[in-house]
Write a protein that holds these residues in place. Structure first.
Motif, PDB file in Angstrom:
ATOM      1  N   PHE A  38       0.644  -1.228  -0.103  1.00  0.00           N
ATOM      2  CA  PHE A  38       0.144   0.022  -0.265  1.00  0.00           C
ATOM      3  C   PHE A  38       1.142   1.232   0.072  1.00  0.00           C
ATOM      4  CE2 PHE A  38      -3.143  -2.844   1.828  1.00  0.00           C
ATOM      5  CZ  PHE A  38      -4.132  -2.788   1.150  1.00  0.00           C
ATOM      6  N   ASN A  39       0.379   2.221  -0.717  1.00  0.00           N
ATOM      7  CA  ASN A  39       0.899   3.841  -0.523  1.00  0.00           C
ATOM      8  C   ASN A  39       0.482   4.312   0.743  1.00  0.00           C
ATOM      9  OD1 ASN A  39       2.053   5.968  -0.978  1.00  0.00           O
ATOM     10  ND2 ASN A  39       0.440   6.714  -2.321  1.00  0.00           N
ATOM     11  N   THR A  40       0.951   3.999   1.888  1.00  0.00           N
ATOM     12  CA  THR A  40       0.365   4.614   3.086  1.00  0.00           C
ATOM     13  C   THR A  40       0.833   5.854   3.328  1.00  0.00           C
ATOM     14  OG1 THR A  40       2.304   3.561   4.180  1.00  0.00           O
ATOM     15  CG2 THR A  40       0.396   2.105   4.186  1.00  0.00           C
ATOM     16  N   GLY A  41      -0.093   6.669   4.048  1.00  0.00           N
ATOM     17  CA  GLY A  41       0.059   8.126   4.548  1.00  0.00           C
ATOM     18  C   GLY A  41       0.928   8.059   5.844  1.00  0.00           C
ATOM     19  N   ILE A  42       1.067   9.004   6.439  1.00  0.00           N
ATOM     20  CA  ILE A  42       1.967   9.131   7.435  1.00  0.00           C
ATOM     21  C   ILE A  42       1.100   8.652   8.644  1.00  0.00           C
ATOM     22  CG2 ILE A  42       3.442  10.777   6.826  1.00  0.00           C
ATOM     23  CD1 ILE A  42       1.925  12.955   8.709  1.00  0.00           C
ATOM     24  N   ASP A  43      -0.301   8.384   8.440  1.00  0.00           N
ATOM     25  CA  ASP A  43      -1.053   7.807   9.473  1.00  0.00           C
ATOM     26  C   ASP A  43      -0.777   6.552  10.049  1.00  0.00           C
ATOM     27  OD1 ASP A  43      -2.400  10.324   9.025  1.00  0.00           O
ATOM     28  OD2 ASP A  43      -4.255   9.460   8.716  1.00  0.00           O
ATOM     29  N   PHE A  44      -0.634   5.859   8.658  1.00  0.00           N
ATOM     30  CA  PHE A  44      -0.360   4.317   9.026  1.00  0.00           C
ATOM     31  C   PHE A  44       1.154   3.946   8.732  1.00  0.00           C
ATOM     32  CE2 PHE A  44      -5.101   3.531   7.611  1.00  0.00           C
ATOM     33  CZ  PHE A  44      -5.284   3.965   8.740  1.00  0.00           C
ATOM     34  N   GLY A  45       1.768   4.738   8.053  1.00  0.00           N
ATOM     35  CA  GLY A  45       3.194   4.524   7.760  1.00  0.00           C
ATOM     36  C   GLY A  45       4.011   5.686   8.320  1.00  0.00           C
ATOM     37  N   SER A  46       4.560   5.487   9.415  1.00  0.00           N
ATOM     38  CA  SER A  46       5.049   6.468  10.052  1.00  0.00           C
ATOM     39  C   SER A  46       6.082   7.299   9.368  1.00  0.00           C
ATOM     40  CB  SER A  46       6.129   5.971  11.336  1.00  0.00           C
ATOM     41  OG  SER A  46       6.965   5.030  10.865  1.00  0.00           O
ATOM     42  N   ILE A 276      -4.489  -0.433  -7.345  1.00  0.00           N
ATOM     43  CA  ILE A 276      -4.227  -0.239  -9.014  1.00  0.00           C
ATOM     44  C   ILE A 276      -3.722   1.116  -9.296  1.00  0.00           C
ATOM     45  CG2 ILE A 276      -5.320  -0.385 -11.142  1.00  0.00           C
ATOM     46  CD1 ILE A 276      -7.065  -2.750  -9.853  1.00  0.00           C
ATOM     47  N   PHE A 277      -4.506   1.924  -8.774  1.00  0.00           N
ATOM     48  CA  PHE A 277      -4.144   3.612  -8.742  1.00  0.00           C
ATOM     49  C   PHE A 277      -3.393   4.279  -7.774  1.00  0.00           C
ATOM     50  CE2 PHE A 277      -8.066   2.445 -11.030  1.00  0.00           C
ATOM     51  CZ  PHE A 277      -7.937   3.002 -12.214  1.00  0.00           C
ATOM     52  N   ARG A 278      -2.749   3.422  -7.058  1.00  0.00           N
ATOM     53  CA  ARG A 278      -1.738   4.101  -6.034  1.00  0.00           C
ATOM     54  C   ARG A 278      -2.071   5.151  -5.061  1.00  0.00           C
ATOM     55  NH1 ARG A 278       0.514   0.112  -4.512  1.00  0.00           N
ATOM     56  NH2 ARG A 278       2.423   1.267  -4.044  1.00  0.00           N
ATOM     57  N   SER A 282      -4.962   6.074   4.257  1.00  0.00           N
ATOM     58  CA  SER A 282      -4.609   6.789   5.511  1.00  0.00           C
ATOM     59  C   SER A 282      -6.159   6.630   6.510  1.00  0.00           C
ATOM     60  CB  SER A 282      -4.383   8.328   5.289  1.00  0.00           C
ATOM     61  OG  SER A 282      -5.643   8.769   4.633  1.00  0.00           O
ATOM     62  N   SER A 283      -6.254   7.397   7.563  1.00  0.00           N
ATOM     63  CA  SER A 283      -7.557   7.154   8.400  1.00  0.00           C
ATOM     64  C   SER A 283      -8.515   7.657   7.456  1.00  0.00           C
ATOM     65  CB  SER A 283      -7.319   8.208   9.375  1.00  0.00           C
ATOM     66  OG  SER A 283      -6.918   9.585   8.994  1.00  0.00           O
ATOM     67  N   THR A 284      -8.182   8.610   6.355  1.00  0.00           N
ATOM     68  CA  THR A 284      -9.684   8.916   5.480  1.00  0.00           C
ATOM     69  C   THR A 284     -10.133   7.789   4.770  1.00  0.00           C
ATOM     70  OG1 THR A 284      -8.632  11.226   5.146  1.00  0.00           O
ATOM     71  CG2 THR A 284      -9.934  10.585   3.623  1.00  0.00           C
ATOM     72  N   THR A 285      -9.074   6.877   4.355  1.00  0.00           N
ATOM     73  CA  THR A 285      -9.628   5.768   3.643  1.00  0.00           C
ATOM     74  C   THR A 285     -10.330   4.728   4.408  1.00  0.00           C
ATOM     75  OG1 THR A 285      -7.369   5.762   2.466  1.00  0.00           O
ATOM     76  CG2 THR A 285      -8.755   3.636   2.468  1.00  0.00           C
ATOM     77  N   ILE A 286     -10.145   4.552   6.037  1.00  0.00           N
ATOM     78  CA  ILE A 286     -10.717   3.858   6.710  1.00  0.00           C
ATOM     79  C   ILE A 286     -12.312   4.442   6.698  1.00  0.00           C
ATOM     80  CG2 ILE A 286     -11.216   2.912   9.162  1.00  0.00           C
ATOM     81  CD1 ILE A 286      -9.024   1.712   7.446  1.00  0.00           C
ATOM     82  N   ALA A 287     -12.317   5.839   6.873  1.00  0.00           N
ATOM     83  CA  ALA A 287     -13.784   6.626   6.951  1.00  0.00           C
ATOM     84  C   ALA A 287     -14.313   6.284   5.706  1.00  0.00           C
ATOM     85  CB  ALA A 287     -13.515   8.297   6.960  1.00  0.00           C
TER      86      ALA A 287
END
Length: 405
Positions: A38-46, A276-278, A282-287
């Motif tokens: 995953f292309n994690t944001g800093i929420d999930f990827g420090s 697929i679209f990279r 982030s927490s926005t994704t969970i929402a």
């Protein structure tokens, strides 16, 4: 027992195509997950995230007096507030009265401040960063202005930060604004100050400290990001279990398990789309995922409620015919509710920015996937689970009559 395909009509006729398309999408997502992750944001990827803008200095200003002088920016308008024993004096440098920085500098000097003109820029293009509101002292404060003459590209920013190794740089807005979002991973024990210094030192060296404006910065340590990720997944699983329990009580287990499998499809389909679209996770994704779960299960329950009602009314039809009929009767509602929601969401996905745009993009795809699973997959799963746990039409009738009492 051999399935008589001639008796299956309506939506159920396309169950293999629907399952095949969904399976292919999910398999592609699984492959990309193991290959790219995953292309994690800093929420999930420090990591450390910073938004900067490259903008030249329009002028500098200092205040030699002893009163309290503050320079702020409100709606792209500079405001000077001077508090003294005589009261408060506020001067607004609106673009209609002070069209360029040259007029602003003249006015500031006439008010007893020391202002030095660097470049003549339009007043409305003022850039606000972490320095505002600025308390004016004898040390000069720089005021930057966005301009189309800035010759800085995203490749220039990446090259400047190359010594840091893996750095994610994205353009925010149009290229002419020269606004960039920068993300780096941080090591265990590294502080926000450490990350900020190593990023800004390279930027200042490449583009000049006076021309680099820090608009926003965020920092998430490794321990907090892992805890947030774990809590988010736990919350997601709890939501699915509660939904399973509710439908099992409200209807029966075959309905519940069909709904939950369809919901798992919605979650996996959204994650595959993100992979697929990279897109950033982030927490926005969970929402967005939780929103789609609620949206999709509501549509599925409406269809299953129609199935249960039709089992009572359509006495001469088989369960499979009743399922197909119920989906057809609910199709207009599904289309109208989906389109109504998309009318509100799609403009945000196209014109929005930042987390709002990301949320809207995820929600747009989720609405499409949810409507698709509710009308194609959930009925197909109910068809198969009916073979394992046959639906008793008489029992359904009695339970329906009991629930209406």
């Amino acid at each position: 027992m051999t399935e008589d395909k001639s008796k299956l009509g309506g939506i159920l006729r396309y169950r293999f195509i629907a399952m095949g398309a969904s399976g292919l999408l999910i398999v592609v997502g699984i492959i990309l997950f193991f290959v790219l992750g995953f292309n994690t944001g800093i929420d999930f990827g420090s990591g450390y995230s910073e938004r900067i803008q490259i903008a030249p200095v329009g002028f500098t200003v200092s205040y030699p007096g002893t009163d309290n002088a503050v320079l702020s920016v409100n709606n792209r308008t500079l405001e000077l507030t001077i508090r003294s024993s005589d009261g408060v004096a506020v001067t607004s440098f609106t673009e209609d009265v002070y069209p360029t920085t040259a007029e602003i500098v003249d006015k500031l000097n006439s008010l007893g401040l020391d202002a030095v003109l660097y470049s003549e820029e339009r007043t409305g293009n003022v850039v606000t960063g972490f320095g505002f509101p600025a308390v004016l002292t004898s040390s000069p404060v720089k005021v930057n202005y966005a301009t189309d003459t800035v010759d800085v590209t995203i490749e220039d920013v990446r090259e400047a930060l190359a010594p840091l190794g893996s750095v994610n740089v994205q353009t925010v807005g149009s290229q002419s604004e020269a606004i960039y979002q920068i993300r780096i991973t941080v090591a265990e024990g590294e502080t926000q100050r450490d990350a900020e210094q190593k990023v800004n030192n390279l930027l200042f060296s490449a583009f000049g400290e006076e021309n680099t404006v820090v608009l926003q910065s965020d920092f998430v340590g490794p321990k907090f990001s892992s805890s947030l990720f774990r809590d988010s997944i736990t919350g997601l699983l709890i939501a699915l279990v509660l939904i399973l329990g509710y439908i099992a009580i409200r209807f029966r287990f075959s309905y519940a398990i069909s709904s939950i499998i369809a919901l798992f499809h919605d979650v996996l389909a959204m994650l595959s789309f993100i992979l697929i679209f990279r897109l950033e996770v982030s927490s926005t994704t969970i929402a967005a995922v939780l929103t789609i779960i609620g949206y999709s299960i509501n549509n599925t329950i409406v269809i299953f409620d129609r199935v249960r009602e039709n089992l009572k009314l359509e006495k001469g039809k088989s369960v499979d015919d009743v399922i197909a009929l119920s989906v057809r009767q609910s199709l207009t509602r599904t289309i109208m509710t989906s389109l109504t929601t998309l009318v509100a969401i799609v403009p945000l996905a196209i014109l929005g920015s930042g987390d709002i745009q990301l949320f809207a993009i995820n929600l747009t795809w989720g609405i499409i996937a949810g409507a698709y699973s509710s009308n194609f997959l959930a009925p197909a799963f109910l068809h198969y689970f009916h073979k394992i746990m046959p639906i008793d039409k008489e029992k359904e009738k009695k339970e329906e009559e009991y629930s209406l009492v």
